[in-house]
Scaffold this active site. Structure first.
Site, PDB file in Angstrom:
ATOM      1  N   HIS A  54     -57.369 -31.332 127.577  1.00 13.44           N
ATOM      2  CA  HIS A  54     -58.227 -32.452 127.175  1.00 13.44           C
ATOM      3  C   HIS A  54     -59.674 -32.242 127.617  1.00 13.44           C
ATOM      4  CE1 HIS A  54     -58.574 -36.507 125.608  1.00 13.44           C
ATOM      5  NE2 HIS A  54     -59.287 -36.848 126.654  1.00 13.44           N
ATOM      6  N   HIS A 100     -57.544 -41.262 121.220  1.00 15.14           N
ATOM      7  CA  HIS A 100     -56.844 -41.955 122.310  1.00 15.14           C
ATOM      8  C   HIS A 100     -55.391 -42.122 121.872  1.00 15.14           C
ATOM      9  CE1 HIS A 100     -58.229 -44.355 126.034  1.00 15.14           C
ATOM     10  NE2 HIS A 100     -58.604 -43.104 126.130  1.00 15.14           N
TER      11      HIS A 100
END
Length: 742
Positions: A54, A100
Site C-alpha cells: 500500500h 478504500h
C-alpha cells in the site's frame, strides 16, 4: 490504556513476530542488514507499514514505470500527494484517485467516508481548493442481502462525508458483478483548483525548521490499516475492524480552511497529509524527498487515548491530521491561524541533516531509522507472470450473438440491469450543487464544473469495464482509457490527463500478476496515443475473498478542459427535428457484454477490439464539431450498446422520442463495439457536421411523440416503446431491487 508488554528485539526475531505484520523472512534479514542491528517493536512496525504494498508499491513498481507521466501541461507527476496539470491563465487542476476497498468491506460506512476524507486531504495538501469528488464503486450482485447492505452503507458514507464538508460529488460509476461479492471496491477521486503560485510540496527542508502536528488528536483507530490493505480478505478479516479509521467531516472542513490559509503564509515550508501509515509515512516521506531527517518527541503528540505507546502513535491512522514544516521562529503565526479554527497546532520536532527518523518517548530514543530506507528502498519484486489457461481459450472463441426474440423486451431488461440502470438513487443522496459551480450534474457522460471568473470549465469522469479486462487485460486496459476520454469529449472538453486506481487480486499468483502487466501495457499504449499522461494514482492489490480474485479493475479517472462554457454538451437529445447520427461502425462483438451476461449468466470469448488511432481521430473530429457549434448532444456507446445509448439519450425532461433505422439483426443493437458515439445535430448544420465528422452516419431524427422507434433497413420493427415507460423501468430498477426481500 495499553497494558500489553511489547516483545523484545530477540523475541521478534526468534518467534518471527514480524510475520504477523506482513514482513517476510528475507525482508527482516534486509532490515537487520540496513540498520546493522535488530529492530525493536516500534521500528519493525514502522518498516512493516512503509514496506507494505500500500505504501511502497513493491510489487507494482516495475509495472508503474511503463506509464507515460510527462506532457506539455504536466506541472507535477507521480510522487506527491496529487498530480497537477496546467489549464492556462496561471491556473492548474489538481486531482488524484485512491482506494478504500478493504476497510469498506468490513465497516462500509466509515470505510467509504474516510476514503473520501483522505483523498480530499491529498488535494488540499498541494495547496489546492477541492472543488469536486467522484467515486467508482463495485459490488456483488444486488440480489444478495449482504451486497444491499454494503451498497447502501457505502453510498451513505460517501454522502455523509462529502455533504458535510461542502464539496459536491459530481460523478462516478457503480457496477455490479459476482466477482466483487466478498471484496467490494470503493475508489474516491478528488479534483481541486489552484493558482501556480500556491503549489506546495510535501518536503521537510531547512535544518532546524520546526515540525508541527495539526488537526485531530491521535487515537488507536486505523493501526496497521496500510498492512490490512496489503493482504487478502478472509473470514477472519472481520476481526480487523479496529484497522478501519473513523472520520469527522466537520473537523476536516475546519482543517481544510485552516490549511488553505496557512498555505498563503510564507512561513510554511512543506505540508503532507497523514494518510496510510499516518505519522510514520508523512514524516519519513517528507524527510526523504528533501534529503533531510526528522527528529520528533512523541510525548508532545496530541493523544485522544491514555497510555499510547510509540508503536501505536506512529502506526495510528486517525483521520483529519496533517504534518507541517515551518520556518524556525515563526511557529506562533501558524498556531494563531489554527486557533481561529479551534484546531490544535503543536510543535513536535525539527528537521535534521542526518537523514534519520529519530523518535523520543518518555525520555528515551525509541526509533532511529534511515528515512531513505523507509521511503525509497523497500525491496522491489519482479513477480512471476503466467498467462491463465482461460485466456487462450477466450482468444480463440468468437462469442456468438445471443438470441434476441423481442428487441423491445431485451431493451427494457437491459435498462433494468443494475450496472446500466439509472444511478439516481445514488446521486440523489449527494449534494452535487453545493458551491453552485456544477454545470452538468451526475447522470450525463461526465460531471462539469465552471471555473468562476473565466469562460472555462472542467469535465471529469471515472471509467473501467472490468469484464473486458477479465477476457483480455491488455485490450480492456486500452478501452478503459478510451472510454474515459470519450466521456470527456462528449462533454465538450479536451482530455488532459489520467489518475489511475489499479485494483487487482493477489500479485503473488502468477496469473494475477500477468493481468496487472497486460493491463498496464494497454493503459500505457492508450495514454500515449491519446496524449493523456498518468499524473498519479493508487495501487490496490490483494483484492480477493477466500482465495477468489475480483475481476481486474484498473479504474481510470480523467479530467478535461472546456475552453468556453458555450461548448458544454450533454448526452440528452434537445429538440424534435434534430438529426440523429451514430459515429463508428457496429460489429458483432458480444463477449463481456451486458447482453451476454444477462442472457447466458457468464462472460466468455474474445473481448471487443479497439483501434486507438481510429479512436483518436473520431474524438478529435467530434470535439472540433462541438466547438464549432454543430452538435446538440453527444453520448458515448458503452454498456448495452447502441440500443441503450439511444434510449438514454431520449430520456429528457421533454417528452421526446426518436425514429431511427439501423443495419443488421436485432442483437447488433446491443453489441458493445468500441469507438462509437450517438450524436444529435440541428438540420441547418447537417452538411457542415457531415463534412467535419467523416465517420458519422445519419440514422434518424428526434421526434416529439415520446416514442422510441427503431427498425432495420429491411423495414423490420425492432424497438417500439414509450420513452416514459423506458425511463420508468430504468429509474426504478435499483430502488426496486433494494426494497425486495430476496
Amino acid at each position: 490504556m495499553s497494558l500489553l508488554l511489547e516483545p523484545s528485539k530477540e523475541q521478534i526475531k526468534e518467534e518471527k513476530l514480524y510475520q504477523q505484520m506482513g514482513v517476510s523472512d528475507d525482508e527482516f534479514a534486509l532490515i537487520e542488514s540496513i540498520i546493522g542491528r535488530l529492530p525493536n517493536y516500534t521500528e519493525i512496525g514502522i518498516f512493516s507499514v512503509m514496506w507494505s504494498e500500500h505504501c511502497s508499491y513493491k510489487n507494482s513498481k516495475p509495472v508503474l514505470r511503463k506509464f507515460p507521466t510527462s506532457g506539455e501541461r504536466v506541472l507535477q507527476g507521480p510522487g506527491e500527494g496529487a498530480g497537477i496539470v496546467d489549464i492556462g491563465d496561471n491556473q492548474a487542476v489538481v486531482f488524484k484517485i485512491e482506494s478504500h476497498n478493504h476497510p469498506s468491506a468490513i465497516e462500509p460506512y466509515q470505510g467509504a467516508a474516510t476514503g473520501v476524507g483522505g483523498i480530499i486531504r491529498d488535494v488540499f495538501s498541494m495547496g489546492a481548493r477541492p472543488i469536486a469528488v467522484l467515486n467508482s464503486l463495485r459490488f456483488g450482485e444486488l440480489t444478495s442481502p449482504r451486497v444491499k447492505y454494503l451498497f447502501e452503507e457505502v453510498v451513505a458514507g460517501i454522502a455523509g462525508y462529502g455533504n458535510c464538508i461542502g464539496i459536491p460529488t459530481v460523478g462516478g460509476e457503480v457496477q455490479f458483478d459476482a466477482s466483487y461479492e466478498g471484496n467490494p471496491l470503493v475508489n474516491a477521486m478528488c479534483v481541486g483548483l489552484i493558482d501556480h503560485k500556491d503549489i506546495k510540496k510535501g518536503q521537510a527542508k531547512g535544518v532546524g525548521n520546526t515540525v508541527m502536528y495539526v488537526g485531530a488528536k491521535t487515537g488507536r483507530d486505523g493501526i496497521h490499516g496500510a498492512t490490512f490493505a496489503s493482504e487478502e480478505m478472509s473470514d477472519s478479516s472481520e476481526e480487523k475492524r479496529s484497522a478501519v479509521q473513523v472520520g469527522d467531516p466537520f473537523m476536516e472542513k475546519l482543517l481544510l480552511e485552516a490549511c488553505l490559509e496557512v498555505i498563503q503564509c510564507d512561513a510554511l515550508v512543506g505540508i503532507q497529509d497523514m494518510g496510510a501509515a499516518g505519522l510514520t509515512s508523512s514524516s519519513a516521506e517528507m524527510a526523504s524527498k528533501a534529503g533531510s531527517g526528522i527528529e520528533m518527541n512523541l510525548d508532545l503528540i496530541p493523544q485522544r487515548e491514555t497510555g499510547m505507546t510509540a508503536y501505536e502513535m506512529m502506526l495510528s491512522e486517525s483521520q483529519e491530521r496533517m504534518l507541517l514544516v515551518i520556518e524556525r521562529g515563526r511557529e506562533q503565526e501558524i498556531v494563531d491561524i489554527f486557533d481561529k479554527y479551534d484546531l490544535e497546532a503543536v510543535s513536535v520536532g525539527h528537521v535534521t541533516d542526518d537523514k534519520m527518523l529519530r523518535l523520543r518517548h518518555n525520555g528515551e530514543v525509541v526509533c532511529e531509522l534511515p528515512v531513505d530506507a523507509l521511503a525509497e528502498e523497500a525491496p522491489v519484486y519482479h513477480k512471476p507472470s503466467a498467462e491463465p489457461a482461460y485466456y487462450r481459450e477466450f482468444q480463440e472463441t468468437e462469442a456468438p450473438a445471443p438470441e434476441v426474440k423481442d428487441a423491445t423486451e431485451t431493451l427494457f431488461a437491459l435498462l433494468q440491469q443494475p450496472t446500466i440502470a439509472s444511478k439516481e438513487w445514488v446521486y440523489d443522496q449527494y449534494d452535487y450543487m453545493v458551491r453552485t459551480n456544477t454545470v452538468v450534474a451526475p447522470g450525463s457522460d461526465a460531471g462539469v464544473l465552471r471555473i468562476r471568473g473565466t469562460k472555462k470549465a472542467l469535465a471529469m469522469t471515472t471509467d473501467c469495464n472490468a469484464r473486458y479486462l477479465y477476457l483480455d487485460p491488455e485490450e480492456g486496459g486500452k478501452i478503459a482509457v478510451a472510454e474515459a476520454a470519450r466521456n470527456i469529449v462528449c462533454s465538450g472538453a479536451e482530455p488532459l490527463a489520467v489518475t489511475d486506481n489499479l485494483n487487482f487480486g493477489n500479485p503473488e499468483k502468477p496469473e494475477i500478476f500477468w493481468q496487472i502487466e497486460k493491463a498496464a501495457d494497454g493503459i500505457s499504449e492508450a495514454c500515449n496515443v491519446l496524449s493523456t499522461p498518468v499524473i498519479g494514482g493508487n495501487v490496490s492489490l490483494y483484492n480477493e475473498s477466500n482465495g477468489t480474485a475480483i475481476y481486474p479493475t484498473p479504474v481510470i479517472g480523467m479530467v478535461g478542459l472546456i475552453e468556453d462554457t458555450a461548448h458544454i454538451t450533454t448526452q440528452h437529445f434537445k429538440q424534435a427535428g434534430d438529426l440523429v447520427y451514430v459515429i463508428g461502425e457496429t460489429k458483432p462483438e458480444f463477449a463481456g457484454s451486458e447482453l451476454q451476461k444477462m442472457t447466458e449468466g457468464r462472460i466468455y470469448g474474445k473481448a471487443p477490439q479497439i483501434d486507438l488511432d481510429i479512436e483518436l481521430s473520431r474524438q478529435k473530429a467530434l470535439l472540433d464539431a462541438i466547438k464549432k457549434g454543430f452538435v446538440q448532444s453527444a453520448h458515448d456507446v458503452s454498456e448495452g450498446g447502441l440500443g441503450v445509448a439511444i434510449a438514454e439519450s431520449v430520456m429528457t425532461t421533454e417528452n421526446l422520442g426518436a425514429n431511427v433505422t439501423v443495419e443488421g439483426e436485432a442483437a447488433l443493437l446491443f453489441s458493445e463495439s468500441q469507438s462509437r458515439f450517438v450524436v444529435s445535430v440541428k438540420k441547418e448544420h447537417q452538411a457542415a457536421f457531415e463534412a467535419a465528422v467523416a465517420d458519422a452516419v445519419h440514422i434518424g431524427e428526434v421526434t416529439a411523440d415520446g416514442l422510441l422507434a427503431i427498425q432495420n433497413q429491411d423495414g423490420q420493427q425492432l424497438v417500439h416503446a414509450q420513452t416514459k415507460e423506458l425511463e420508468r423501468a430504468w429509474k426504478g430498477a435499483i430502488p426496486c431491487l433494494l426494497k425486495s426481500k430476496a
